[in-house]
Write an enzyme that holds these catalytic residues in place. Structure first.
Site, short mmCIF file in Angstrom:
data_model
loop_
_atom_site.label_atom_id
_atom_site.label_comp_id
_atom_site.label_asym_id
_atom_site.label_seq_id
_atom_site.Cartn_x
_atom_site.Cartn_y
_atom_site.Cartn_z
N ASP A 335 0.86 -1.17 0.00
CA ASP A 335 0.00 0.00 0.00
C ASP A 335 0.90 1.23 0.00
O ASP A 335 2.07 1.16 0.39
CB ASP A 335 -0.89 -0.03 1.25
CG ASP A 335 -1.91 1.09 1.25
OD1 ASP A 335 -2.25 1.57 0.17
OD2 ASP A 335 -2.35 1.48 2.34
N ASP A 638 -4.21 -2.08 5.28
CA ASP A 638 -4.69 -1.60 6.57
C ASP A 638 -6.21 -1.58 6.68
O ASP A 638 -6.75 -1.48 7.77
CB ASP A 638 -4.15 -0.19 6.87
CG ASP A 638 -4.52 0.80 5.77
OD1 ASP A 638 -5.23 0.42 4.82
OD2 ASP A 638 -4.10 1.97 5.86
N ASP A 642 -8.60 -4.40 2.04
CA ASP A 642 -7.37 -5.17 1.81
C ASP A 642 -7.48 -6.61 2.31
O ASP A 642 -6.64 -7.45 1.98
CB ASP A 642 -6.18 -4.51 2.53
CG ASP A 642 -5.91 -3.10 2.04
OD1 ASP A 642 -5.89 -2.93 0.81
OD2 ASP A 642 -5.73 -2.20 2.86
#
Length: 908
Positions: A335, A638, A642
């Site tokens: 990310d 997070d 995801d």
């Protein structure tokens, strides 16, 4: 039973105007009647997520026995019990139970990700029913209900917004968007990305500012968060490379054991005409000898030591096998926000007075200065820059303060970046507000996209300061500030500069002002619609972490590809990727991925490293495609969005500080500091742990090989067994938990991050390892069986000969553990012999165990041992020393004639 179905399955609500939505759901702004709500509740079901079926502790414990080697051991225990050897049978069963208990503890607590998702949903909602505002449990909501939202609320279901007043929502858990999203009621395109559906509010997201009315369009499993929950239930967990290697090794070893035991039994029956009882015990002894009973315990402890090491470097491991898997990672999908970047908006560019200044420093820490054409530019030398920064600090509601060593912002992150910018110019925002107190304000609203404040100084002057979206503010200005004068605005020049700064992925804010009479005490929209003077433009970005830049380079040198997968916009993603040396500037959006077939996606991911505006399905497809292409994938995340990809990845990595509980529960590893650099450190530790596992294996297996070959030799020669099954178990377990355990503490080798990742399909035992195991096994069986025959030739009783055999095996292990510290390099140096103090501690401990085993009457009764004299001990030590000498000679010739075999392994 009626299928739960809502109209959301047939309507793209974000693409429909509010009146069409109301008509489709047969609802009005007065809300549903209680009777109609009850009917819909029966039809659609409760607004809650379907729980997942879990696996209880009993089933988890039983699953530990589902292993081919365990089946062989249990069969051996059954045979020994059937022929009356209860002690041997009891010890074998005890070893199996101990290993099962270790595996049960290793597996840890059951998956709780879906529970974590359900806990994210709100429990209460304010609902319009028949024109009345009614508080009620959120699970009672049905499509067509009208819900009120205000700052601080969690959205109770997926809503189509009908009325909006300055509404902003934190949707980071679903979209990865780093800043709160401004909401409105306008319909958007049918294929708009999730983060661009500004007229929808999603269940579980947080309202950070403003108020709204919204109509429920999806509940329960049909909400966006429910859809992700359903995906999570269907995503299979992937076995780690080590577990796959161990499974293949177990099958191979089991087959070899059964074939060898069968052949030995047949030979003894047909050629030697031995008794069935003796042959059964020989077969059991051979099986027990060949199975490395201590290996599971050593592997578990080695991995646990890796967990402790990684925890010191901010990587918290939740599932033990992930420790080793990190060492075989070939791709890290990361990310952007907070992992590769600081998750702190930072002003990096200021365009004022036809000059472009760059700003030093990162985050909200007010240390840094200004540069003009790469030269330091003191603010006092540029009064027009001072004017802009003063306006930005006054037209502002944020404040920045230091807590311990960290600087944090209270308020909007973009406003916090402007306050930090003022501090860097030597200004004190509190003093500025005392010098020019605020008299009135027009707060930021999505309708007009700017904020304006009215200020009066102590010299009877009044000013309006405005900040907002550049295209909006530019249209309100007819003047610009140049060299201290207000001159007609040159709009084309400003648009060109805006495009240039935005092309670097920076978010833009325009700053303007207007002089008004000192008697004016209030402002309204009409006061600022025209007649403004543009001061300048500030460009802001969430910059890369400096340590992340180094960590990415470290991963690239280690042969690990880094891919950025983010919910943010493509321009921002590419700009950050360029600063991190990720990719070549090419980027694919979630919309691009949706149009690709699986084959096209697999081909695309080989050339593209940056993926923007991605959905949960996009992330899951990317991870799956990489795995199908032969990669071992680590995935960071997070948010709830995801979770499916985190579960699918070989190693899911969640953020410990800003990550949701869903992401943490789904992952194998949690980063305590949300820092990409910690992943690189964990990979280094993982590679070291795998090396140590190989050293433990190459140390443990020759003992079993030597024991098995002794039994074969005894049967072929018609001799009585030189060692009993229970004695074999003693040797295997006691050396495993002492000597082999010391190899788990070996530090990673110095060049370990300059190696290429090992191939996922590479077998656990390489040709070199098989050779070493066979070579050492032959040394051990030759020395041990020779001493056994020597003792028998002297007329020693079988108990004494077996006692000598056991102690000779143990002494062989003591010398061989020093060889095993380095697979290829010589240990004939101070560091090789004394670099690991735990080895010497384990040697002393093992010698003490063997003295008890040999001389203590209860142990003699249990294991059939007797006292032996000092002369016999001298012979045992002299024979066992040969393994140390011969292996060091073997290493010398390997380094001399097979240098490629040593490549990738360094001397510590």
């Amino acid at each position: 039973m009626m299928k739960k179905k809502t109209p959301s399955e047939n309507h793209p609500w974000h693409a429909l105007p509010p009146d069409v939505v109301c008509e489709a759901l047969v609802s009005t702004e007065q809300g549903l009647s209680p009777q109609e709500a009850k009917r819909r509740l029966t039809q659609y079901g409760l607004n809650k997520l379907t729980p997942a079926a879990g696996r209880g502790p009993f089933k988890r414990f039983l699953s530990q026995f589902h292993n081919v080697l365990v089946y062989v051991l249990l069969a051996a225990a059954g045979v020994t019990a059937a022929i009356g050897h209860w002690v041997d049978s009891g010890v074998i069963v005890g070893v199996v139970l101990i290993n099962a208990l270790i595996g049960f503890i290793q597996e840890g607590k059951a998956e709780k990700a879906l529970d974590a998702i359900r806990n994210m949903l709100t429990h209460q909602a304010m609902v319009w029913r028949e024109g009345k505002n009614v508080p009620m449990p959120a699970e009672q909501l049905v499509p067509g209900d009208i819900v009120m939202l205000e700052s601080g609320d969690k959205v109770p279901a997926d809503l189509r917004l009908l009325q909006v007043k300055n509404l902003r929502a934190d949707e980071s858990m679903l979209t990865g968007e780093s800043l709160p999203v401004e909401k409105n009621t306008a319909a958007v395109g049918t294929n708009a990305a999730l983060g661009d559906r500004f007229c929808l509010a999603y269940s579980g997201t947080l309202i950070t500012y403003g108020t709204a009315l919204g109509m429920v369009v999806s509940t329960g499993d049909l909400t966006e968060i429910g859809r992700i929950s359903a995906m999570l239930r269907t995503v299979p967990s992937v076995a780690t490379p080590l577990l796959r290697q161990i499974a293949r090794f177990s099958q191979w070893l089991s087959f070899a054991i059964v074939m060898l035991a069968s052949a030995t039994f047949a030979y003894g029956w047909a050629i030697q005409h031995s008794s069935l009882t003796e042959l059964f015990m020989s077969a059991v002894g051979l099986a027990v000898a060949a199975i490395p009973e201590g290996l599971p315990a050593v592997m578990t402890i080695t991995l646990a030591i890796g967990v402790q090491r990684m925890a010191k470097r901010n990587a918290i491991i939740r599932r033990l096998p992930a420790v080793e898997t990190l060492g075989s990672v070939t791709v890290i999908c990361s990310d952007k926000t907070g992992t590769l970047t600081c998750n702190e908006m930072t002003a990096k560019s200021v365009f004022v007075n036809n000059k472009l200044f760059t700003v030093e420093g990162v985050g909200y820490n007010p240390h840094g200065g200004f540069k003009l054409a790469d030269e330091t530019a003191p603010v006092e030398d540029h009064p027009y820059l001072h004017e802009l920064l003063r306006a930005a600090a006054l037209c502002n509601n944020a404040r920045v303060e230091q807590k311990h060593t960290n600087w944090i912002v209270h308020g909007d992150p973009t406003e916090g970046a402007l306050i930090t910018l003022a501090y860097k110019a030597g200004m004190d925002p509190d003093f500025l507000n005392q010098e020019m107190p605020r008299t009135d304000v027009i707060p930021f609203e999505s309708e007009h996209r700017y904020m304006a404040t009215l200020h009066h100084d102590h010299s009877s002057h009044a000013f309006i300061f405005i900040k907002g979206a550049p295209e909006r503010v530019l249209g309100m200005c007819n003047l610009q500030r140049i060299d201290g004068e207000d001159v007609p605005i040159h709009a084309a020049q400003w648009h060109q500069m805006m495009d240039e700064i935005a092309g670097g992925g920076q978010r833009l804010l325009a700053i303007a002002y207007k002089t008004v009479p000192s008697t004016q005490k209030q402002i309204n929209v009409a006061d600022v619609e025209t007649g403004l003077t543009l001061l300048g433009i500030v460009g802001m970005i969430d910059p890369p972490r400096p340590e992340a830049v180094k960590a990415v380079l470290k991963c690239l040198n280690a042969g690990i590809n880094v891919k950025m997968i983010t919910g943010d916009h493509a321009a921002t993603a590419v700009a950050i990727a360029a600063q991190l040396n990720i990719g070549d500037g090419s980027v694919l959006s979630g919309e691009d991925l949706d149009r690709m077939t699986d084959n096209e996606l697999t081909a695309a991911i080989r050339d593209v490293d940056v993926f923007a505006r991605t959905s949960p399905e996009n992330k899951l497809r990317l991870v799956t495609a990489l795995q199908a292409d032969g990669h071992v994938v680590a995935m960071t995340g997070d948010g709830v969005n995801d979770a499916p990809a985190l579960k699918r990845a070989d190693v899911g990595v969640a953020m410990g500080q800003k990550g949701t509980e869903v992401a943490k529960e789904t992952s194998e590893m949690v980063l305590a500091d949300d820092n990409f650099a910690s992943i690189a450190h964990a990979v280094e530790e993982g590679r070291g742990i795998y090396d140590n596992l190989l050293k433990s294996i190459i140390f443990i297996l020759p003992t079993g090989g030597g024991e098995a070959l002794m039994i074969v030799a005894a049967i072929v020669m018609g001799e009585i067994l030189p060692i009993t099954p229970v004695q074999i178990l003693w040797v295997n377990m006691i050396t495993a938990v002492t000597l082999s355990l010391t190899l788990a503490f070996e530090p990673p080798e110095r060049n370990i991050m300059n190696r290429m990742p090992r191939k996922p399909d590479k077998p656990l035992l390489s040709m070199f390892m098989i050779w070493r195991i066979v070579f050492v096994s032959l040394i051990m069986v030759t020395g041990t069986f020779s001493l056994f025959l020597w003792e028998r030739s002297l007329g020693a009783p079988i108990e004494q000969a077996r006692t000598v055999t056991v102690n000779t095996l143990v002494m062989f292990e003591i010398f061989y553990v020093f060889n095993s510290r380095y697979l290829h390099h010589s240990v004939l140096n101070l560091h090789g012999l004394f670099g690991n103090r735990l080895v010497w501690l384990a040697v002393l401990l093992l010698i003490a165990f063997q003295i008890v085993f040999t001389y203590w009457p209860p142990m003699q009764a249990l294991f059939g041992t007797v006292d032996i004299d000092a002369h016999t001990w001298q012979m045992i030590v002299a024979v066992a020393l040969t393994v140390f000498i011969l292996v060091e000679i073997e290493k010398f010739f390997i380094r001399l004639f097979l240098p490629k075999a040593v490549a990738g392994n360094s001397k510590k």
